[in-house]
Motif scaffolding. Structure first.
Motif, short mmCIF file in Angstrom:
data_model
loop_
_atom_site.label_atom_id
_atom_site.label_comp_id
_atom_site.label_asym_id
_atom_site.label_seq_id
_atom_site.Cartn_x
_atom_site.Cartn_y
_atom_site.Cartn_z
N GLN A 162 51.55 50.53 85.18
CA GLN A 162 52.35 50.28 85.73
C GLN A 162 51.86 50.10 86.96
N PRO A 163 51.82 49.58 88.13
CA PRO A 163 51.89 50.25 89.55
C PRO A 163 52.48 51.37 89.61
N LEU B 52 46.90 52.16 91.68
CA LEU B 52 46.85 50.70 91.57
C LEU B 52 48.18 49.40 91.44
N LYS B 53 47.25 48.83 92.64
CA LYS B 53 48.58 47.88 93.05
C LYS B 53 48.59 46.29 91.57
N ASP C 123 46.28 44.19 92.07
CA ASP C 123 44.40 44.40 91.73
C ASP C 123 43.78 43.99 90.21
N THR C 124 45.02 43.22 90.18
CA THR C 124 45.14 42.51 88.27
C THR C 124 44.10 41.35 88.76
N ALA C 125 43.00 41.63 88.01
CA ALA C 125 42.08 40.75 87.81
C ALA C 125 41.15 40.73 86.34
N VAL C 126 40.35 40.22 86.20
CA VAL C 126 38.51 40.11 85.64
C VAL C 126 37.80 41.03 85.70
N TYR C 127 37.59 42.52 85.45
CA TYR C 127 36.32 43.44 86.36
C TYR C 127 34.95 43.33 85.26
N VAL D 117 48.25 44.78 85.89
CA VAL D 117 49.17 45.93 87.00
C VAL D 117 50.30 45.04 86.63
N SER D 118 51.48 45.31 85.73
CA SER D 118 52.67 45.05 85.39
C SER D 118 53.56 46.43 85.63
#
Length: 116
Positions: free
Chosen positions: A13-14, A86-87, A90-94, A114-115
């Protein structure tokens, strides 16, 4: 051969936190540089953070300064990315990147979402 393996992604979560790990094998971990990149669909790949394997000097993208921390454990040939506050953006593949004596190597990536 060199192997780069990431772990620790997931759904958060954010405002939450996650810690990513990246373990390398077949690679001289004490030299070169270890980095975390991320890519969101439709966007350019972004350097998130990096750390010099010998000196430990670090640098960060402006978007994560003060929230993310990169660190390493030479004995375990592992680099970490602690992600706090986290925001959704920031959602992505790292992806973990190992650059050094044995060349430039990438991991397979780990999804961070992040949701609420």
């Amino acid at each position: 051969q060199v192997q780069v393996v990431e772990s620790g992604g997931g759904l958060v979560q954010p405002g939450g936190s996650l810690r990513l790990s990246c373990t390398v094998s077949g690679f001289t971990f004490g030299t070169g540089r270890m980095s975390w990149y991320r890519r969101d669909p439709g966007k350019e790949r972004e350097l998130v953070a990096s750390i010099a394997s010998y000196s430990g000097s670090t640098n960060y993208a402006d978007s994560v300064k003060g929230r993310f921390t990169i660190s390493k454990d030479n004995a375990k040939s592992t680099v970490y990315l602690q992600m706090n506050s986290l925001k959704p953006e920031d959602t992505a593949v790292y992806y973990c990147n190992a650059w050094g004596r044995e060349g430039n190597h990438w991991g397979q990536g780990t999804q961070v979402t992040v949701s609420s």
